[in-house]
Design a protein around this motif. Structure first.
Motif, mmCIF file in Angstrom:
data_model
loop_
_atom_site.group_PDB
_atom_site.id
_atom_site.type_symbol
_atom_site.label_atom_id
_atom_site.label_comp_id
_atom_site.label_asym_id
_atom_site.label_seq_id
_atom_site.Cartn_x
_atom_site.Cartn_y
_atom_site.Cartn_z
ATOM 1 N N UNK A 247 53.155 -3.786 26.483
ATOM 2 C CA UNK A 247 52.275 -4.799 26.114
ATOM 3 C C UNK A 247 51.829 -5.625 27.194
ATOM 4 N N UNK A 248 52.550 -5.971 28.125
ATOM 5 C CA UNK A 248 51.923 -6.939 29.250
ATOM 6 C C UNK A 248 50.819 -6.099 29.968
ATOM 7 N N UNK A 249 50.937 -4.721 30.179
ATOM 8 C CA UNK A 249 49.908 -3.920 30.821
ATOM 9 C C UNK A 249 48.540 -4.151 30.124
ATOM 10 N N UNK A 250 48.623 -3.761 28.750
ATOM 11 C CA UNK A 250 47.679 -3.849 27.830
ATOM 12 C C UNK A 250 46.705 -5.138 27.802
ATOM 13 N N UNK A 251 47.621 -6.217 27.830
ATOM 14 C CA UNK A 251 46.913 -7.566 27.699
ATOM 15 C C UNK A 251 46.257 -7.943 29.224
ATOM 16 N N UNK A 252 46.830 -7.447 30.110
ATOM 17 C CA UNK A 252 46.514 -7.620 31.361
ATOM 18 C C UNK A 252 45.091 -6.977 31.565
#
Lengths: 376, 295
Positions: free
Chosen positions: A150-155
Motif C-alpha cells: 500500500x505504501x508503494x502504491x501511494x508513493x
C-alpha cells in the motif's frame, strides 16, 4: 478518603434505589454525543474566548477554519481506523484515496469545466474504484507485506502527482480550486461557518457509517479477522473479500474527506499525497486509541490542533529567546509530534480513549489494596 | 550503446544504494518481524555524520584520500551507534508488543529527520567528496561517473561480508536460525535478544554506509533523503521476499535498472511508477516475492 469511597461502592451493589438512580443517570448520560453535537453546531455563533487553546474568540473565521480541520481529521482518522483498529490492516497508503478525492474533484472542475456536484461525485467514485483496484492487489500480500505494498502504491501516486503529468496536477504547487465553479455559499471568509458545518457533517457521517458497519455481520467478521484470520478461514469464510470491503469503504470515506478538504483549503496540495500524511493519520489513531468508538476522532482533533498550535509556538518570540538546546527541537513541530507519539506508545497503551478506564482500574485496585490493609 | 552503458551503471549504483538500505531492513524484519520505519533515519544520520566529518569538523577527516575514508568510517560508526540505541531504547522495551514496535519506529522516523533539519536546515547541503571520485571514466564510448562503481563496490563488499558473517560465524548462525524460526531458537536456550541488537547494529551500519556513499551519488545531503530511499527499499524487500538477503540483492538490481531505463526511455517519473507496477504484477503471480519466503 476511604470513608468517602467505601459506602458508595457498597451502595451500588446492596442498596437498590440508589442503583436505579445510577441506572437512570447512565441512561441520561447516554445522550451526551447528541448534546455535544448541539454544542458543536452552535460554535460559529459563539464569541467565547478559549485562552491558550485558541487565539481569540471561537467563532472567528480563523478559529472556525482550524476547528473545521480538526473535525475533518477526526472523521478521517475514524475512517482509517476501520482498517487498523477494526480489521487489523495496517495500510500505509491511505493518503492516496484522500488525495484522489481532492485531486479528481478539482481536476474535473478545472479541466472538464463540470459543476462542483458532478465533480465531487466523480472524485468519490475515483476513490472507490482506486481503492477497489489497489486493495485487490495489495491484499494478495498479508501482514507487513500488505503495508509495504500500500505504501508503494501511494508513493508512486505521490511521485506522479509531483511530476505534474500534462500540467494536470500542478506539481509541487498544487492547484487552487476554481472559485466560480464552487457553490457561492462555500467560498470566501464570510462563509467559514458553512465550511465548518460541512466538516462537522462529514465527521458525523463517518462516525455513523463506521459504527453501522462495525455492528453489521460483516463487521463481526472484521473483528474475527483482526483477532485471528486463520480461525475465520476455518469457519468457512474467505477473509480476502471481507478485507476488501473494509478497504474500499475506508478508501471511499477518505475520498469524501478529500472533497471536504478541497473546499476547506480551497485547493489541492501534493502534501496530502505523501507518506508523511498517512503516517500522521496513523499517529492520530494511535494517539486517540485504535479500535475504540471515539478514540480516533479524539486523536484526529488533538493532533490537528497540536500540529497547528505547535507551529505557532515554534514561530513565537518566546521560543526564539530560548537557549539553542531547547529552541532547536522546539522549532520543529514534526519532531515534537514524533517524540510525543513514541511517548504515547510507551505511557498510554490504548491511547487517550482508554485513559479514563485505566485511571479507574488503577483507583479501584488502589482502593482495594487500602481496604485490604484496613480490614484486619 | 553509450546511453545503455551509462544507464546500466546508474541503475546499478541506485540498486546498490537500495541494497544497502534493504539488507538491514530485510534482516531486521526476518528476525524480529519489525518493519523498521526509522531505517531511513539511520541512513540520514550516517549521511550527516560523514558530511559533518568530511567538512573538516573531525580532526584528520577531510574531503580527500584517507581523510574521506575516515569520514565515511565515522558516519558509519555514528549510524551504528544510533541503531543500537534505537534497539535498546525503543524496540526492546516494547518486546511483547510487536505492532507498537513498528509504530514507535514510525515516531522515530518522523522525529529524527525533523531534528536534523532543525540543526542543519531543511535544504540540501553540498557533500564534499574527494576530487578523485568526481570525474568520469570512459567505457564503450560512455562517460561513466566514478561514484557509480564505488557504490556498486560498497554494496558488493557489504553483501560478501554479510554472507560470510551469516554463513561462517556462530553469531551469524544464530541470526540465520532466528530468521528461520525465532521460537525454536529461543526454545534452544539461545538469547535471541542479543542477536536482535547485533542485527540492528549491522543494519544500521549498512544503512549509514549507504548514506555516506549516497552523499557521493547525489552530491548533497538532506534530511529527507533517507525517507525517500526507504520507500524503494521497502519495494525491494517485498519484491525479494522478506528476510532473504539474496532476494534483496536481486530485487535491488532489478528495481534500480527498471527505474533508470523507464525514466530515460519514457517520461521522467514513470520509472518510479514502473517499479511499483512491477511489484504489483509480481505479487499477483507470486504473493510471497521472488524467493518465495513467507510474507
Amino acid at each position: 478518603m476511604t470513608t468517602a469511597t467505601q459506602p458508595r461502592g457498597r451502595a451500588r451493589t446492596a442498596n437498590n434505589p440508589v442503583a436505579t438512580r445510577s441506572e437512570r443517570l447512565r441512561r441520561a448520560t447516554r445522550w451526551w454525543p447528541a448534546l455535544l453535537l448541539v454544542v458543536l453546531l452552535t460554535v460559529p455563533y459563539s464569541a467565547l474566548p478559549l485562552p491558550g487553546l485558541l487565539d481569540g474568540p471561537i467563532g472567528s473565521p480563523g478559529n472556525l477554519q482550524l476547528l473545521a480541520l480538526c473535525l475533518l481529521f477526526g472523521g478521517l482518522a475514524t475512517g482509517y481506523d476501520l482498517l487498523l483498529g477494526r480489521t487489523g490492516l495496517l495500510s500505509f497508503g491511505h493518503a492516496l484515496y484522500f488525495a484522489a478525492g481532492t485531486y479528481v474533484t478539482n481536476t474535473v472542475m478545472l479541466e472538464a469545466g463540470l459543476p462542483f456536484a458532478v465533480s465531487a461525485l466523480s472524485g468519490l467514485l475515483a476513490g472507490a474504484v482506486l481503492s477497489a483496484l489497489l486493495g485487490a492487489v495489495s491484499l494478495r500480500a498479508s501482514g507487513i507485506g500488505f503495508s509495504m505494498v500500500t505504501l508503494a502504491f501511494a508513493q508512486a501516486a505521490s511521485i506522479l502527482v509531483q511530476r505534474d503529468p500534462g500540467g494536470v496536477t500542478g506539481g509541487e504547487e498544487g492547484r487552487a480550486a476554481p472559485a466560480d465553479r464552487l457553490p457561492a455559499s462555500l467560498v470566501g471568509i464570510e462563509h467559514t461557518a458553512n465550511l465548518y458545518w460541512m466538516a462537522l457533517a462529514y465527521l458525523v457521517v463517518v462516525l455513523v457509517v463506521v459504527q453501522w458497519a462495525v455492528r453489521s455481520p460483516t463487521g463481526r467478521v472484521w473483528e474475527g479477522i483482526k483477532e485471528n484470520e486463520r480461525r475465520v478461514e476455518v469457519l468457512g469464510l474467505r477473509p480476502y473479500g471481507f478485507k476488501l470491503v473494509a478497504f474500499v469503504l475506508a478508501g471511499t470515506l477518505a475520498a469524501l474527506g478529500g472533497i471536504v478538504y478541497l473546499l476547506l483549503t480551497g485547493g489541492a496540495t501534493p502534501q496530502t499525497t505523501t507518506s508523511d500524511f498517512t503516517l500522521s493519520l496513523l499517529v492520530m489513531v494511535v494517539l486517540g486509541g485504535s479500535g475504540t468508538r471515539w478514540g480516533p476522532m479524539i486523536g484526529g482533533i488533538l493532533y490537528t490542533w497540536a500540529d497547528q498550535r505547535l507551529g505557532d509556538l515554534a514561530g513565537s518570540g518566546a521560543v526564539a529567546s530560548l537557549p539553542s538546546v531547547v529552541r532547536v527541537p522546539l522549532s520543529q513541530p514534526l519532531f515534537l509530534l514524533g517524540a510525543l507519539f513514541v511517548a504515547v506508545i510507551y505511557l498510554l497503551p490504548g491511547g487517550v480513549a482508554r485513559l479514563p478506564a485505566r485511571l479507574r482500574t488503577a483507583r479501584t485496585s488502589r482502593a482495594a489494596d487500602r481496604e485490604e490493609v484496613l480490614q484486619p | 550503446m553509450a546511453t545503455v552503458v551509462l544507464l546500466t551503471f546508474t541503475g546499478l549504483g541506485l540498486g546498490a544504494l537500495y541494497f544497502l538500505v534493504a539488507a538491514g531492513l530485510s534482516l531486521i524484519f526476518g528476525l524480529m518481524d519489525v518493519l523498521n520505519f526509522a531505517h531511513g533515519a539511520l541512513l540520514s544520520v550516517g549521511a550527516y555524520g560523514a558530511w559533518w566529518a568530511a567538512s573538516g569538523h573531525l580532526p584528520g577527516a577531510g574531503s580527500g584520500g584517507a581523510g574521506f575514508a575516515l569520514a565515511v568510517v565515522f558516519g558509519t560508526a555514528v549510524g551504528t551507534v544510533a541503531a543500537v540505541l534505537l534497539e535498546l531504547a525503543v524496540i526492546r522495551p516494547l518486546y511483547t508488543r510487536p505492532r507498537e514496535q513498528i509504530l514507535a519506529t514510525v515516531g522515530v522516523g518522523l522525529a529524527v529527520p525533523a531534528l536534523l533539519s532543525a540543526i542543519w536546515g531543511s535544504d540540501a547541503r553540498p557533500f564534499p567528496g574527494p576530487k578523485a571520485l568526481s570525474g568520469t571514466f570512459g567505457l564503450l564510448g560512455a562517460e561513466v561517473p566514478l561514484d557509480r562503481p564505488v557504490l556498486i563496490g560498497a554494496a558488493l563488499v557489504v553483501l560478501t561480508a554479510l554472507k560470510l558473517f551469516l554463513g561462517r560465524t556462530r553469531h551469524g548462525l544464530v541470526v540465520r536460525a532466528g530468521v528461520e524460526d525465532r521460537a525454536m531458537v529461543t526454545a534452544l536456550g539461545i538469547d535471541v535478544r542479543r542477536a536482535f541488537t547485533l542485527v540492528f547494529a549491522i543494519g544500521g551500519a549498512a544503512a549509514a554506509l549507504g548514506g555516506a556513499v549516497g552523499g557521493l551519488y547525489f552530491g548533497s545531503v538532506d534530511p529527507h533523503q533517507g525517507t525517500s530511499l526507504l520507500i524503494f527499499a521497502f519495494v525491494v524487500v517485498v519484491t525479494g521476499g522478506m528476510g532473504s538477503l539474496t532476494g534483496a540483492a536481486l530485487a535491488s538490481v532489478a528495481v534500480g535498472l527498471v527505474q533508470q531505463f523507464a525514466n530515460y526511455y519514457t517520461t521522467a517519473g514513470l520509472g518510479d511508477l514502473a517499479v511499483v507496477v512491477l511489484l504489483a504484477a509480481l505479487l499477483l503471480v507470486r504473493p510471497r516475492g521472488l524467493t518465495g519466503r513467507l510474507a
